[in-house]
Write an enzyme that holds these catalytic residues in place. Sequence first.
Site, PDB file in Angstrom:
ATOM      1  N   GLU A  72       0.999  -1.202  -0.031  1.00  0.00           N
ATOM      2  CA  GLU A  72       0.000  -0.094  -0.006  1.00  0.00           C
ATOM      3  C   GLU A  72       0.909   1.180   0.038  1.00  0.00           C
ATOM      4  O   GLU A  72       1.861   1.094   0.451  1.00  0.00           O
ATOM      5  CB  GLU A  72      -1.086  -0.073   1.430  1.00  0.00           C
ATOM      6  CG  GLU A  72      -1.971  -1.281   1.003  1.00  0.00           C
ATOM      7  CD  GLU A  72      -2.989  -1.224   2.134  1.00  0.00           C
ATOM      8  OE1 GLU A  72      -4.082  -1.567   2.099  1.00  0.00           O
ATOM      9  OE2 GLU A  72      -2.384  -0.839   3.300  1.00  0.00           O
ATOM     10  N   CYS A 100       3.528   8.665   1.376  1.00  0.00           N
ATOM     11  CA  CYS A 100       3.794   7.295   2.149  1.00  0.00           C
ATOM     12  C   CYS A 100       4.125   6.113   1.557  1.00  0.00           C
ATOM     13  O   CYS A 100       3.267   5.516   0.916  1.00  0.00           O
ATOM     14  CB  CYS A 100       3.023   7.219   3.531  1.00  0.00           C
ATOM     15  SG  CYS A 100       3.627   5.966   4.871  1.00  0.00           S
ATOM     16  N   CYS A 105       7.079  -7.252   6.271  1.00  0.00           N
ATOM     17  CA  CYS A 105       8.314  -6.777   7.333  1.00  0.00           C
ATOM     18  C   CYS A 105       8.613  -7.826   8.077  1.00  0.00           C
ATOM     19  O   CYS A 105       8.017  -8.578   8.741  1.00  0.00           O
ATOM     20  CB  CYS A 105       7.722  -5.672   8.107  1.00  0.00           C
ATOM     21  SG  CYS A 105       9.424  -4.731   9.029  1.00  0.00           S
ATOM     22  N   CYS A 128       7.484  -5.997  14.938  1.00  0.00           N
ATOM     23  CA  CYS A 128       7.136  -4.842  15.957  1.00  0.00           C
ATOM     24  C   CYS A 128       5.752  -5.198  16.520  1.00  0.00           C
ATOM     25  O   CYS A 128       4.990  -5.542  15.585  1.00  0.00           O
ATOM     26  CB  CYS A 128       7.362  -3.407  15.718  1.00  0.00           C
ATOM     27  SG  CYS A 128       9.026  -3.101  15.204  1.00  0.00           S
ATOM     28  N   CYS A 186       2.273  -3.283  15.245  1.00  0.00           N
ATOM     29  CA  CYS A 186       2.381  -2.838  13.769  1.00  0.00           C
ATOM     30  C   CYS A 186       1.597  -3.929  12.908  1.00  0.00           C
ATOM     31  O   CYS A 186       2.053  -5.150  13.056  1.00  0.00           O
ATOM     32  CB  CYS A 186       3.629  -2.728  13.279  1.00  0.00           C
ATOM     33  SG  CYS A 186       3.566  -1.944  11.542  1.00  0.00           S
ATOM     34  N   CYS A 214      -0.847   5.067  10.240  1.00  0.00           N
ATOM     35  CA  CYS A 214       0.172   4.650  10.587  1.00  0.00           C
ATOM     36  C   CYS A 214       0.055   3.237  11.409  1.00  0.00           C
ATOM     37  O   CYS A 214      -0.743   3.101  11.957  1.00  0.00           O
ATOM     38  CB  CYS A 214       0.921   5.433  11.535  1.00  0.00           C
ATOM     39  SG  CYS A 214       1.405   7.021  11.284  1.00  0.00           S
TER      40      CYS A 214
HETATM   41  N1  SAH Z   1       9.923   0.086   9.716  1.00  0.00           N
HETATM   42  C1  SAH Z   1      10.139   1.353   9.800  1.00  0.00           C
HETATM   43  C2  SAH Z   1       9.174   2.194   8.632  1.00  0.00           C
HETATM   44  C3  SAH Z   1       7.605   2.151   9.179  1.00  0.00           C
HETATM   45  S1  SAH Z   1       7.205   3.560   9.642  1.00  0.00           S
HETATM   46  C4  SAH Z   1       9.949   2.150  10.940  1.00  0.00           C
HETATM   47  O1  SAH Z   1       9.910   1.082  11.861  1.00  0.00           O
HETATM   48  O2  SAH Z   1      10.274   3.237  11.133  1.00  0.00           O
HETATM   49  C5  SAH Z   1       5.769   3.629  10.292  1.00  0.00           C
HETATM   50  C6  SAH Z   1       5.694   4.322  11.455  1.00  0.00           C
HETATM   51  O3  SAH Z   1       4.526   4.022  12.343  1.00  0.00           O
HETATM   52  C7  SAH Z   1       6.652   3.593  12.633  1.00  0.00           C
HETATM   53  O4  SAH Z   1       7.140   4.555  13.390  1.00  0.00           O
HETATM   54  C8  SAH Z   1       5.977   2.759  13.429  1.00  0.00           C
HETATM   55  O5  SAH Z   1       6.371   2.354  14.468  1.00  0.00           O
HETATM   56  C9  SAH Z   1       4.510   3.447  13.450  1.00  0.00           C
HETATM   57  N2  SAH Z   1       3.362   2.521  13.864  1.00  0.00           N
HETATM   58  C10 SAH Z   1       3.423   1.224  13.448  1.00  0.00           C
HETATM   59  N3  SAH Z   1       2.146   0.493  13.842  1.00  0.00           N
HETATM   60  C11 SAH Z   1       1.395   1.624  14.430  1.00  0.00           C
HETATM   61  C12 SAH Z   1       0.163   1.635  14.896  1.00  0.00           C
HETATM   62  N4  SAH Z   1      -0.713   0.492  14.941  1.00  0.00           N
HETATM   63  N5  SAH Z   1      -0.109   2.763  15.279  1.00  0.00           N
HETATM   64  C13 SAH Z   1       0.476   3.946  15.209  1.00  0.00           C
HETATM   65  N6  SAH Z   1       1.821   3.962  14.757  1.00  0.00           N
HETATM   66  C14 SAH Z   1       2.337   2.625  14.378  1.00  0.00           C
END
Ligand code: SAH
Length: 383
Positions: free
Chosen positions: A106, A119, A126, A130, A133, A354
């Site tokens: 996406e 974005c 991935c 995490c 996420c 995000c």
């Molecule tokens: N892998 C990279 C790129 C992803 S960026 C990174 O970790 O930075 C996506 C951003 O959204 C990251 O800061 C991630 O931690 C955040 N994110 C992931 N899941 C989320 C969620 N459910 N709610 C809000 N932010 C989230």
Amino acid sequence: MNQVAAISSDQSGTAGKVNLLDFDRQGLRDFFAQLGEKPYRAEQVMKWIYHHLESDFANMTDVGKALRAKLEASCHVGPPKTLVDKAAADGTHKWLLGMDGRNAVEAVYIPEPTRGTLCVSSQIGCALNCQFCSTGAQGFNRNLATAEIIGQMWVAAKQLGNVTHQNRRITNVVMMGMGEPLANFDNVVRAMSLMRDDLGFGLASKRVTLSTAGMVPMIDKLSEVIDVSLAVSLHAANDELRTELVPLNKRYPLAELTAACQRWIARKPRTSITFEYTLMKGVNDQPEHAKQLIRFMRKLPTCKVNLIPFNPFPGTRFERSDAETIRAFQTQLLNAGILTMLRRTRGDDIDAACGQLAGQVNDRTRRSAGIRQRVDQEVSNAL
Ligand code: SAH
């Protein structure tokens, strides 16, 4: 940098052809040299591709007929296929883009009064896992090719009617979609160099941001090869909690991450790093967590914090912090003199916020089995 262009394997008459979206400027010049053409021809074609968003060689009118025929025979401009194109009530736009017939990622466009941010995803799924996420929960399939990364921007620009150097709609790009961009280093750097290049999308270094979960050695490498902005996903400023939320922290704990960020700032004295901090109810949103974050930020005094209210997705065990808790957390940081922004949640009616990006990941890690079970369980509980 050694460039290997992806040979297209799709069925639309491009099988076996070289995808020109896989090359940055130098790569395209080298490729044209291999074809026996002058390098400046490569730059002419590049302008057609990125300024005019033209994919049909027949329309590249200032390119000689013989060269056009040669290109037609062996190359193509192959962006990903748009499978779904959704617009949210707030103007946010989301595309589901097919990559190889089996996987899709996406890309999201977020318009704001003074800028438009795209974005972009860097991997199919991935591998970092995490916990909060939704991309992580989907598992991992593979890295995206350069063409598949810059192709997201190409598709979005074309569909939004982007005009390079004029009233452009995409003014900023964030590598904050699916995947860990530093785990797909070469392809991401090449795609970002096309975002930066005047013959590409021509964006200033401040307007192209890479976000990482903290791959320490690659942060150093990045600062050596390209000028872009850096964001780091922090989410906790103590090692125990951060390792639980971002398992990569075990490999690169906070002390190492801090040192890498200090080296970044030393190399680029006029820049700042944004630390993303997703607020989860009762997990990392308490006054003591803010205190730890303040202590962390003291070591990086020119940097800032971006608070992101957690965006829920099916099967997650986390919840968004209350508005009041979020406000208190931000105030505590601001009172300590730390520049702290609160990211507004955009496009959540189309799951474009995000951490909600999911796409279609043909998981090769079997991680998604667990979350599917949880989703099934939730659905059956609701019935
Ligand atoms: N892998 C990279 C790129 C992803 S960026 C990174 O970790 O930075 C996506 C951003 O959204 C990251 O800061 C991630 O931690 C955040 N994110 C992931 N899941 C989320 C969620 N459910 N709610 C809000 N932010 C989230």
